[in-house]
Scaffold this motif. Structure first.
Motif, PDB file in Angstrom:
ATOM      1  N   LYS A 130      39.033  36.681  22.014  1.00 49.67           N
ATOM      2  CA  LYS A 130      39.925  37.719  21.481  1.00 49.67           C
ATOM      3  C   LYS A 130      39.264  38.459  20.322  1.00 49.67           C
ATOM      4  O   LYS A 130      39.453  39.676  20.164  1.00 49.67           O
ATOM      5  CB  LYS A 130      41.249  37.088  21.039  1.00 49.67           C
ATOM      6  CG  LYS A 130      42.080  36.557  22.200  1.00 49.67           C
ATOM      7  CD  LYS A 130      43.342  35.856  21.712  1.00 49.67           C
ATOM      8  CE  LYS A 130      44.155  35.318  22.886  1.00 49.67           C
ATOM      9  NZ  LYS A 130      45.380  34.594  22.437  1.00 49.67           N
ATOM     10  N   ARG A 131      38.479  37.757  19.519  1.00 51.68           N
ATOM     11  CA  ARG A 131      37.749  38.416  18.423  1.00 51.68           C
ATOM     12  C   ARG A 131      36.712  39.398  18.949  1.00 51.68           C
ATOM     13  O   ARG A 131      36.319  40.324  18.242  1.00 51.68           O
ATOM     14  CB  ARG A 131      37.081  37.374  17.535  1.00 51.68           C
ATOM     15  CG  ARG A 131      38.044  36.538  16.702  1.00 51.68           C
ATOM     16  CD  ARG A 131      37.282  35.519  15.885  1.00 51.68           C
ATOM     17  NE  ARG A 131      38.190  34.621  15.174  1.00 51.68           N
ATOM     18  CZ  ARG A 131      37.797  33.554  14.491  1.00 51.68           C
ATOM     19  NH1 ARG A 131      36.490  33.266  14.420  1.00 51.68           N
ATOM     20  NH2 ARG A 131      38.683  32.787  13.887  1.00 51.68           N
ATOM     21  N   PRO A 160      41.078  26.283  23.191  1.00 54.81           N
ATOM     22  CA  PRO A 160      41.680  27.114  22.138  1.00 54.81           C
ATOM     23  C   PRO A 160      40.653  27.891  21.320  1.00 54.81           C
ATOM     24  O   PRO A 160      40.870  29.060  20.985  1.00 54.81           O
ATOM     25  CB  PRO A 160      42.424  26.091  21.267  1.00 54.81           C
ATOM     26  CG  PRO A 160      42.638  24.913  22.153  1.00 54.81           C
ATOM     27  CD  PRO A 160      41.448  24.861  23.040  1.00 54.81           C
ATOM     28  N   VAL A 161      39.517  27.243  21.013  1.00 55.46           N
ATOM     29  CA  VAL A 161      38.479  27.908  20.222  1.00 55.46           C
ATOM     30  C   VAL A 161      37.828  29.019  21.047  1.00 55.46           C
ATOM     31  O   VAL A 161      37.600  30.129  20.551  1.00 55.46           O
ATOM     32  CB  VAL A 161      37.420  26.895  19.754  1.00 55.46           C
ATOM     33  CG1 VAL A 161      36.361  27.575  18.901  1.00 55.46           C
ATOM     34  CG2 VAL A 161      38.071  25.758  18.995  1.00 55.46           C
ATOM     35  N   THR A 162      37.525  28.737  22.318  1.00 51.17           N
ATOM     36  CA  THR A 162      36.913  29.750  23.180  1.00 51.17           C
ATOM     37  C   THR A 162      37.835  30.955  23.336  1.00 51.17           C
ATOM     38  O   THR A 162      37.380  32.109  23.290  1.00 51.17           O
ATOM     39  CB  THR A 162      36.612  29.147  24.572  1.00 51.17           C
ATOM     40  OG1 THR A 162      35.873  27.934  24.428  1.00 51.17           O
ATOM     41  CG2 THR A 162      35.791  30.115  25.410  1.00 51.17           C
ATOM     42  N   THR A 163      39.124  30.700  23.522  1.00 47.96           N
ATOM     43  CA  THR A 163      40.089  31.791  23.679  1.00 47.96           C
ATOM     44  C   THR A 163      40.143  32.655  22.428  1.00 47.96           C
ATOM     45  O   THR A 163      40.141  33.894  22.501  1.00 47.96           O
ATOM     46  CB  THR A 163      41.487  31.217  23.986  1.00 47.96           C
ATOM     47  OG1 THR A 163      41.409  30.392  25.145  1.00 47.96           O
ATOM     48  CG2 THR A 163      42.487  32.329  24.230  1.00 47.96           C
ATOM     49  N   GLU A 164      40.180  32.029  21.261  1.00 49.17           N
ATOM     50  CA  GLU A 164      40.235  32.777  20.006  1.00 49.17           C
ATOM     51  C   GLU A 164      38.965  33.601  19.794  1.00 49.17           C
ATOM     52  O   GLU A 164      39.022  34.764  19.370  1.00 49.17           O
ATOM     53  CB  GLU A 164      40.428  31.803  18.847  1.00 49.17           C
ATOM     54  CG  GLU A 164      40.537  32.466  17.483  1.00 49.17           C
ATOM     55  CD  GLU A 164      41.703  33.422  17.378  1.00 49.17           C
ATOM     56  OE1 GLU A 164      41.593  34.406  16.619  1.00 49.17           O
ATOM     57  OE2 GLU A 164      42.730  33.199  18.061  1.00 49.17           O
ATOM     58  N   CYS A 165      37.811  33.028  20.103  1.00 49.19           N
ATOM     59  CA  CYS A 165      36.550  33.761  19.961  1.00 49.19           C
ATOM     60  C   CYS A 165      36.500  34.953  20.914  1.00 49.19           C
ATOM     61  O   CYS A 165      36.017  36.033  20.551  1.00 49.19           O
ATOM     62  CB  CYS A 165      35.369  32.831  20.229  1.00 49.19           C
ATOM     63  SG  CYS A 165      35.116  31.564  18.972  1.00 49.19           S
ATOM     64  N   ALA A 197      42.296  37.061  28.054  1.00 51.67           N
ATOM     65  CA  ALA A 197      41.667  35.870  27.465  1.00 51.67           C
ATOM     66  C   ALA A 197      42.463  34.611  27.789  1.00 51.67           C
ATOM     67  O   ALA A 197      41.889  33.572  28.139  1.00 51.67           O
ATOM     68  CB  ALA A 197      41.531  36.043  25.955  1.00 51.67           C
ATOM     69  N   ASP A 198      43.800  34.698  27.694  1.00 53.18           N
ATOM     70  CA  ASP A 198      44.646  33.532  27.952  1.00 53.18           C
ATOM     71  C   ASP A 198      44.609  33.103  29.409  1.00 53.18           C
ATOM     72  O   ASP A 198      44.921  31.943  29.731  1.00 53.18           O
ATOM     73  CB  ASP A 198      46.094  33.833  27.549  1.00 53.18           C
ATOM     74  CG  ASP A 198      46.255  33.961  26.042  1.00 53.18           C
ATOM     75  OD1 ASP A 198      45.388  33.440  25.314  1.00 53.18           O
ATOM     76  OD2 ASP A 198      47.226  34.610  25.601  1.00 53.18           O
ATOM     77  N   THR A 244      29.738  35.838  17.701  1.00 47.90           N
ATOM     78  CA  THR A 244      31.171  35.580  17.543  1.00 47.90           C
ATOM     79  C   THR A 244      31.601  34.352  18.336  1.00 47.90           C
ATOM     80  O   THR A 244      32.549  33.651  17.952  1.00 47.90           O
ATOM     81  CB  THR A 244      31.981  36.813  18.007  1.00 47.90           C
ATOM     82  OG1 THR A 244      31.564  37.954  17.248  1.00 47.90           O
ATOM     83  CG2 THR A 244      33.471  36.619  17.812  1.00 47.90           C
ATOM     84  N   ASP A 266      44.643  39.920  24.864  1.00 46.27           N
ATOM     85  CA  ASP A 266      45.208  38.573  24.811  1.00 46.27           C
ATOM     86  C   ASP A 266      45.525  38.024  26.192  1.00 46.27           C
ATOM     87  O   ASP A 266      45.224  36.864  26.501  1.00 46.27           O
ATOM     88  CB  ASP A 266      46.486  38.575  23.958  1.00 46.27           C
ATOM     89  CG  ASP A 266      46.177  38.737  22.480  1.00 46.27           C
ATOM     90  OD1 ASP A 266      44.986  38.888  22.133  1.00 46.27           O
ATOM     91  OD2 ASP A 266      47.128  38.698  21.682  1.00 46.27           O
TER      92      ASP A 266
END
Length: 419
Positions: free
Chosen positions: A279-280, A272-277, A288-289, A253, A285
């Motif tokens: 969260k997946r 931004p990409v690392t944070t979204e991954c 992760a943020d 993921t 949230d």
């Protein structure tokens, strides 16, 4: 006929495309290739011009290194400690532990494998430009304001002191000093690095040492890439245990973050990409943020692994003594210095240059080789760094026991480094 000065520009027309700047890595690779090729044919009188430049550049770099340490480490420690809550302290502690363990892993494996991998690969002690057979036309002494160890101790004292007082003029002054130092690195050091590395490989070719250096680089790069895979598997083994998920699925993921970092060589651009991954992977949230931007600053496990491995390799081929105590101390100090790595390509090795010189005895030429080797696979280290940030976020989720700490209400997003 309408003159060019009367030409009307249609506002609806698309803007002229920007010229795409050539990245640092391609420029370094071109400099290495040109240095090798021209070293076979260039007359000594011309080569001495580049030797003269390298002598001046290395002297300026030596002058700047203590200022880099004070200008970057002091505000980094001050910002990290000011108003530190439990979540911040825990995240910083885990990030530092991960960085140190990766450095020690690289050190142990390097000491076990590199002597046999590099058996027979030996070059004379790397010469500084002014000591080379290709002598410079003239030299300029640029003594530093203070030595590296003084800079480190001063940075720790001032940085810790800043955490004990309210934010004021002194804190702002060190933030401004950091801005100045980073601008110097971006505007002077980084643009001139290809020319410096060209001169170094030109000299290595003319001195007959180049093929040993290239063979050493290739062998060590393979070892480093294998070790980064092992590190990520170990990190996500822990992350999978913390989240009670399949670690390989979690690692898969995070692949978009790894590939983004591989393409950009920038932890900042990948946040931004690392944070979204993350969260997946089930990271809340708020965690992760908070954790991902912070770890982009302080978690440089991949960079520490690379620097440690290449340092041991250079020490082996140049016949430097491998003092285990000094090497372990170097890894622990490297973990601290990495916090201050500026957010420019090759920033981590620039921050580490002072520790290489003061604790391992690296000369100017050895540090230059370290810079070239590090930048050659810079993006792989950055990709390992940011992918590991997702694992730390998983551990922090486990420690928070599903309840986000109140400390996250006062999130602190520091200046992103770690490139």
């Amino acid at each position: 006929m309408t003159s060019s000065s009367d030409t009307v520009v249609d506002p609806s027309s698309p803007p002229a495309p920007r010229r795409k700047r050539v990245g640092l890595l391609p420029r370094i690779l071109v400099a290495i290739v040109l240095g090798i090729l021209l070293g076979l044919v260039l007359p000594e009188a011309v080569a001495r011009v580049f030797t003269t430049f390298n002598g001046f550049f290395s002297g300026f770099l030596g002058f700047l290194i203590p200022l880099i340490i004070v200008g970057l480490v002091t505000p980094a420690i001050g910002e990290l400690g000011r108003g530190a809550g439990r979540m911040l302290v825990a995240t910083a502690g885990i990030a530092y532990l991960s960085t140190i363990l990766c450095g020690l892993f690289a050190l142990i494996l390097s000491l076990l494998l590199l002597p046999s991998m590099l058996d027979g690969a030996s070059i004379d002690a790397l010469e500084n430009p002014e000591d080379s057979a290709i002598a410079p036309y003239f030299g300029i002494e640029i003594p530093p304001v203070f030595d590296v160890m003084t800079a480190l101790v001063l940075s720790f004292c001032l940085g810790i002191g800043l955490t004990l007082v309210s934010k004021g003029a002194l804190q702002e002054s060190f933030v401004q000093l950091r801005t100045i130092i980073v601008r110097i690195i971006e505007a002077v050091i980084i643009p001139l690095l290809p020319l410096y590395i060209f001169g170094m490989f030109l000299g290595l070719t003319m001195n007959g040492q180049i093929w040993t250096v290239i063979g050493t680089f290739l062998a060590v790069i393979v070892l480093v890439l294998v070790m980064t895979v092992v590190v990520l598997l170990a990190q996500y083994g822990v992350a999978g245990w913390a989240m009670r998920r399949n670690p390989l699925r979690m690692l898969w993921t995070m692949l978009p973050a790894y590939m983004t970092a591989l393409g950009t060589s920038s932890s900042a651009a990948t946040i931004p990409v690392t944070t979204e991954c993350a969260k997946r992977n089930g990271i809340p949230d708020a965690i992760a943020d908070f954790v991902v931007p912070l770890c982009a600053t302080i978690h440089l496990a991949g960079s520490t692994l690379k620097i440690t491995t290449f340092a041991v390799a250079i020490m082996i081929v140049t016949g430097m003594p491998l003092n285990l105590g000094a090497l372990i101390g170097f890894v622990f100090m490297l973990g601290v210095v990495m916090i201050a790595a500026p957010g420019v390509p090759g920033g981590a090795i620039m921050a580490a240059a002072g520790v290489l010189a003061s604790m391992l005895g690296f000369g100017e030429a050895a540090v230059g080789l370290m810079i070239a080797a590090y930048i050659a696979i810079d993006s792989f280290g950055t990709a390992t760094n940011v992918t590991g940030d997702g694992a730390i976020a998983a551990v922090m989720t486990k420690l928070s026991k599903g309840r986000v700490s109140g400390d996250l209400a006062e999130q602190h997003h520091p200046q992103v480094h770690g490139v």
